[in-house]
Design an enzyme around this catalytic site. Structure first.
Site, PDB file in Angstrom:
ATOM      1  N   GLU A   7      49.632  54.787   3.588  1.00 15.98           N
ATOM      2  CA  GLU A   7      49.073  53.337   3.503  1.00 15.98           C
ATOM      3  C   GLU A   7      49.852  52.330   2.818  1.00 15.98           C
ATOM      4  O   GLU A   7      50.602  52.634   2.117  1.00 15.98           O
ATOM      5  CB  GLU A   7      47.532  53.606   2.670  1.00 15.98           C
ATOM      6  CG  GLU A   7      46.722  52.441   2.403  1.00 15.98           C
ATOM      7  CD  GLU A   7      45.601  52.681   1.951  1.00 15.98           C
ATOM      8  OE1 GLU A   7      44.764  53.543   2.432  1.00 15.98           O
ATOM      9  OE2 GLU A   7      45.199  51.988   1.106  1.00 15.98           O
ATOM     10  N   THR A  38      46.162  47.884   4.751  1.00 14.08           N
ATOM     11  CA  THR A  38      44.995  47.365   4.379  1.00 14.08           C
ATOM     12  C   THR A  38      44.477  46.014   4.597  1.00 14.08           C
ATOM     13  O   THR A  38      45.160  45.280   5.195  1.00 14.08           O
ATOM     14  CB  THR A  38      45.071  47.215   2.896  1.00 14.08           C
ATOM     15  OG1 THR A  38      46.054  46.243   2.283  1.00 14.08           O
ATOM     16  CG2 THR A  38      45.247  48.785   1.888  1.00 14.08           C
ATOM     17  N   TYR A  39      43.308  45.586   4.478  1.00 14.25           N
ATOM     18  CA  TYR A  39      42.669  44.413   4.886  1.00 14.25           C
ATOM     19  C   TYR A  39      41.742  43.774   3.800  1.00 14.25           C
ATOM     20  O   TYR A  39      41.170  44.381   3.340  1.00 14.25           O
ATOM     21  CB  TYR A  39      41.834  44.764   6.177  1.00 14.25           C
ATOM     22  CG  TYR A  39      40.970  43.652   6.725  1.00 14.25           C
ATOM     23  CD1 TYR A  39      41.786  43.059   7.921  1.00 14.25           C
ATOM     24  CD2 TYR A  39      39.933  43.185   6.435  1.00 14.25           C
ATOM     25  CE1 TYR A  39      41.190  42.131   8.672  1.00 14.25           C
ATOM     26  CE2 TYR A  39      39.305  42.019   7.120  1.00 14.25           C
ATOM     27  CZ  TYR A  39      39.891  41.627   8.450  1.00 14.25           C
ATOM     28  OH  TYR A  39      39.242  40.530   8.910  1.00 14.25           O
ATOM     29  N   ASP A  99      35.934  45.290  -0.699  1.00  9.43           N
ATOM     30  CA  ASP A  99      35.787  45.080  -2.222  1.00  9.43           C
ATOM     31  C   ASP A  99      34.550  44.138  -2.452  1.00  9.43           C
ATOM     32  O   ASP A  99      34.676  43.025  -1.834  1.00  9.43           O
ATOM     33  CB  ASP A  99      37.129  44.763  -2.707  1.00  9.43           C
ATOM     34  CG  ASP A  99      38.033  46.049  -2.732  1.00  9.43           C
ATOM     35  OD1 ASP A  99      37.525  46.930  -3.072  1.00  9.43           O
ATOM     36  OD2 ASP A  99      39.391  45.590  -2.965  1.00  9.43           O
ATOM     37  N   TYR A 132      34.264  59.298  -1.778  1.00  5.31           N
ATOM     38  CA  TYR A 132      34.802  59.209  -3.285  1.00  5.31           C
ATOM     39  C   TYR A 132      34.363  60.500  -4.076  1.00  5.31           C
ATOM     40  O   TYR A 132      33.150  60.929  -4.278  1.00  5.31           O
ATOM     41  CB  TYR A 132      33.899  58.039  -3.753  1.00  5.31           C
ATOM     42  CG  TYR A 132      33.993  56.827  -3.045  1.00  5.31           C
ATOM     43  CD1 TYR A 132      35.029  56.022  -3.508  1.00  5.31           C
ATOM     44  CD2 TYR A 132      33.251  56.559  -1.806  1.00  5.31           C
ATOM     45  CE1 TYR A 132      35.279  54.752  -2.842  1.00  5.31           C
ATOM     46  CE2 TYR A 132      33.640  55.117  -1.065  1.00  5.31           C
ATOM     47  CZ  TYR A 132      34.720  54.499  -1.785  1.00  5.31           C
ATOM     48  OH  TYR A 132      35.035  53.401  -0.806  1.00  5.31           O
ATOM     49  N   LYS A 152      27.991  57.948   8.214  1.00  4.88           N
ATOM     50  CA  LYS A 152      29.170  57.434   8.747  1.00  4.88           C
ATOM     51  C   LYS A 152      29.797  58.262   9.839  1.00  4.88           C
ATOM     52  O   LYS A 152      30.225  57.855  10.894  1.00  4.88           O
ATOM     53  CB  LYS A 152      30.191  57.050   7.558  1.00  4.88           C
ATOM     54  CG  LYS A 152      29.851  55.908   6.590  1.00  4.88           C
ATOM     55  CD  LYS A 152      30.998  55.237   5.801  1.00  4.88           C
ATOM     56  CE  LYS A 152      31.251  56.031   4.711  1.00  4.88           C
ATOM     57  NZ  LYS A 152      31.785  55.435   3.521  1.00  4.88           N
ATOM     58  N   GLN A 163      39.114  58.355  -2.212  1.00  7.62           N
ATOM     59  CA  GLN A 163      39.442  57.419  -3.044  1.00  7.62           C
ATOM     60  C   GLN A 163      40.594  58.341  -3.782  1.00  7.62           C
ATOM     61  O   GLN A 163      40.679  59.287  -3.843  1.00  7.62           O
ATOM     62  CB  GLN A 163      38.431  57.094  -4.054  1.00  7.62           C
ATOM     63  CG  GLN A 163      38.683  56.298  -5.345  1.00  7.62           C
ATOM     64  CD  GLN A 163      39.347  55.108  -5.006  1.00  7.62           C
ATOM     65  OE1 GLN A 163      40.399  54.802  -4.604  1.00  7.62           O
ATOM     66  NE2 GLN A 163      38.532  53.874  -5.041  1.00  7.62           N
TER      67      GLN A 163
HETATM   68  P1  FAD Z   1      30.120  52.389   1.884  1.00 11.07           P
HETATM   69  O1  FAD Z   1      30.263  53.663   2.492  1.00 11.07           O
HETATM   70  O2  FAD Z   1      29.112  51.805   2.280  1.00 11.07           O
HETATM   71  O3  FAD Z   1      29.622  53.048   0.413  1.00 11.07           O
HETATM   72  C1  FAD Z   1      30.179  54.231  -0.361  1.00 11.07           C
HETATM   73  C2  FAD Z   1      29.025  54.430  -1.439  1.00 11.07           C
HETATM   74  O4  FAD Z   1      29.225  53.518  -2.408  1.00 11.07           O
HETATM   75  C3  FAD Z   1      27.679  54.641  -0.973  1.00 11.07           C
HETATM   76  O5  FAD Z   1      26.917  55.698  -1.834  1.00 11.07           O
HETATM   77  C4  FAD Z   1      27.153  53.414  -1.068  1.00 11.07           C
HETATM   78  O6  FAD Z   1      25.672  53.234  -1.369  1.00 11.07           O
HETATM   79  C5  FAD Z   1      27.730  52.834  -2.502  1.00 11.07           C
HETATM   80  N1  FAD Z   1      27.860  51.361  -2.366  1.00 11.07           N
HETATM   81  C6  FAD Z   1      29.207  50.853  -2.296  1.00 11.07           C
HETATM   82  N2  FAD Z   1      29.068  49.346  -2.300  1.00 11.07           N
HETATM   83  C7  FAD Z   1      27.674  49.069  -2.729  1.00 11.07           C
HETATM   84  C8  FAD Z   1      26.837  48.147  -3.040  1.00 11.07           C
HETATM   85  N3  FAD Z   1      27.576  46.864  -3.060  1.00 11.07           N
HETATM   86  N4  FAD Z   1      25.725  48.221  -3.456  1.00 11.07           N
HETATM   87  C9  FAD Z   1      25.057  49.502  -3.444  1.00 11.07           C
HETATM   88  N5  FAD Z   1      25.752  50.637  -3.241  1.00 11.07           N
HETATM   89  C10 FAD Z   1      27.200  50.448  -2.835  1.00 11.07           C
HETATM   90  N6  FAD Z   1      38.684  47.528   0.413  1.00 11.07           N
HETATM   91  C11 FAD Z   1      39.379  46.516   1.158  1.00 11.07           C
HETATM   92  O7  FAD Z   1      38.656  45.291   0.867  1.00 11.07           O
HETATM   93  N7  FAD Z   1      40.242  46.577   1.813  1.00 11.07           N
HETATM   94  C12 FAD Z   1      40.752  47.595   2.123  1.00 11.07           C
HETATM   95  O8  FAD Z   1      41.703  47.963   3.073  1.00 11.07           O
HETATM   96  C13 FAD Z   1      40.399  49.044   1.543  1.00 11.07           C
HETATM   97  N8  FAD Z   1      40.883  50.130   1.803  1.00 11.07           N
HETATM   98  C14 FAD Z   1      40.156  51.255   1.399  1.00 11.07           C
HETATM   99  C15 FAD Z   1      40.846  52.580   1.650  1.00 11.07           C
HETATM  100  C16 FAD Z   1      40.344  53.517   1.116  1.00 11.07           C
HETATM  101  C17 FAD Z   1      40.917  55.175   1.474  1.00 11.07           C
HETATM  102  C18 FAD Z   1      39.323  53.715   0.297  1.00 11.07           C
HETATM  103  C19 FAD Z   1      38.910  54.766  -0.473  1.00 11.07           C
HETATM  104  C20 FAD Z   1      38.837  52.346  -0.092  1.00 11.07           C
HETATM  105  C21 FAD Z   1      39.313  51.024   0.285  1.00 11.07           C
HETATM  106  N9  FAD Z   1      38.885  49.852   0.092  1.00 11.07           N
HETATM  107  C22 FAD Z   1      39.236  48.793   0.674  1.00 11.07           C
HETATM  108  C23 FAD Z   1      37.884  49.968  -0.949  1.00 11.07           C
HETATM  109  C24 FAD Z   1      36.491  49.908  -0.377  1.00 11.07           C
HETATM  110  O9  FAD Z   1      36.066  48.566   0.251  1.00 11.07           O
HETATM  111  C25 FAD Z   1      35.298  49.857  -1.681  1.00 11.07           C
HETATM  112  O10 FAD Z   1      35.703  51.098  -2.248  1.00 11.07           O
HETATM  113  C26 FAD Z   1      33.874  49.534  -1.218  1.00 11.07           C
HETATM  114  O11 FAD Z   1      33.076  49.189  -2.463  1.00 11.07           O
HETATM  115  C27 FAD Z   1      33.139  50.586  -0.588  1.00 11.07           C
HETATM  116  O12 FAD Z   1      33.665  50.916   0.713  1.00 11.07           O
HETATM  117  P2  FAD Z   1      32.714  51.778   1.545  1.00 11.07           P
HETATM  118  O13 FAD Z   1      33.292  51.740   3.065  1.00 11.07           O
HETATM  119  O14 FAD Z   1      33.243  53.201   1.172  1.00 11.07           O
HETATM  120  O15 FAD Z   1      31.431  51.778   1.555  1.00 11.07           O
END
Ligand code: FAD
Length: 284
Positions: A7, A38-39, A99, A132, A152, A163
């Site tokens: 990555e 990443t984005y 994020d 996670y 998903k 993570q």
């Molecule tokens: P989801 O699949 O929607 O959620 C995962 C879990 O967290 C679920 O249980 C969900 O209910 C809970 N959850 C998450 N957010 C919330 C919320 N706001 N309220 C309530 N529950 C919540 N971020 C970037 O911006 N750019 C990237 O390129 C990037 N790359 C990543 C690559 C990897 C491999 C990983 C592990 C993370 C990356 N992230 C990146 C971070 C990611 O965007 C955050 O971890 C984000 O908070 C959750 O994304 P997700 O798609 O897993 O969320």
């Protein structure tokens, strides 16, 4: 056989992008299965991400995935971006919520499974998602996290990248709970090399990642014995990927931080462990 993915993040200057190009070309020796870029949340880094993904795939020939997030974006822009990726022969997406730092909390999709389904409806992308092992800090419980991951998968994701974690037993426990919950897609361990221990501890705290006592001790003892942080991080990485290989994991996703040294150490150690295992099987 060992399968590795790397990555990267898009550089913020011409110099950083030249450095990224060099890193990608040096790490290509490990024949990664894919690499990803990443984005920035809220589309802040959309063009930089797109340019990096397209350039990296064109120059390296390695299948390159674009991360794509939806927090703070609008649906039309996301779909237009997905079209642009597809037209540029980028067939893989790592689909993420993004994020929470995004200034605007507008969300064009109810949840990430809906986002995955929308991307699949645009084009038949190969979609990876995040998961996670130590529970997302915003998830109410592991049950909630696994329900989202399963949704998903049902929406079309074909793999999940974790993570970062330092305690492999937490990852193994997570995979076993995921399998019990009906999650069948490959779960790829995300490995974070420690270039800066203090920074990594801060990140770990924010993500809810446990930093085991032996990791603290390694850096404390290293300081006493005069080992460099890079040497200590190398030993920790080798032990972590070695354990994963011996536990039967064939793939690792390495968060390179756009740097060669520790990604190289982790790749070599993972490949060597698999070669040793394959030799043992032949001898037995
Ligand atoms: P989801 O699949 O929607 O959620 C995962 C879990 O967290 C679920 O249980 C969900 O209910 C809970 N959850 C998450 N957010 C919330 C919320 N706001 N309220 C309530 N529950 C919540 N971020 C970037 O911006 N750019 C990237 O390129 C990037 N790359 C990543 C690559 C990897 C491999 C990983 C592990 C993370 C990356 N992230 C990146 C971070 C990611 O965007 C955050 O971890 C984000 O908070 C959750 O994304 P997700 O798609 O897993 O969320």
């Amino acid at each position: 056989m060992a399968r590795i993915s790397f990555e990267y993040f898009p550089g913020r200057s011409e110099k950083a992008n030249n450095q990224l190009e060099k890193t990608v070309s040096l790490l290509a020796q490990f024949q990664p299965e894919f690499q990803s870029v990443t984005y920035g949340a809220g589309g802040s880094d959309q063009q930089g991400s797109y340019d990096a993904v397209v350039a990296m795939q064109a120059t390296s020939g390695i299948p390159t995935a674009s991360h794509l997030t939806y927090t703070g974006a609008n649906r039309e822009d996301i779909e237009a971006f997905a079209d642009k990726l597809w037209e540029a022969d980028i067939k893989r997406i790592v689909a993420l919520r993004g994020d929470d730092r995004a200034e605007s909390k507008n969300t064009p999709f109810e949840n990430t499974p809906e986002f995955v389904a929308a991307l699949k409806a645009c084009h038949p992308f190969e979609i990876a998602v995040a998961c996670y092992p130590e529970v997302h800090p915003k998830a109410g419980s592991i049950k909630e996290d696994l329900a989202v991951l399963k949704a998903k998968q049902e929406a079309g994701a074909t793999s999940a990248i974790t993570q970062f974690f330092f305690d492999n037993s937490k990852f193994y426990e997570f995979v076993s709970q995921a399998r019990e919950a009906g999650i069948t897609i490959p779960i790829i361990p995300g490995i974070l090399p420690i270039y800066n221990f203090v920074k990594v501890c801060e990140m770990a705290e924010a993500c809810g990642t446990y930093v085991p006592e032996h990791v603290y001790e390694a850096f404390a003892n290293g300081a006493i014995c005069g080992s460099s942080d890079l040497e200590i991080a190398s030993e920790l990485l080798k032990a972590q990927v070695h354990d994963l290989a011996y536990a039967g994991y064939e793939a690792v996703h390495i968060y390179t931080l756009n740097k060669v040294p520790l990604a190289k150490v982790a790749s070599e150690a993972f490949i060597e462990a698999h070669q040793a295992l394959s030799h043992q099987r032949k001898v037995a």
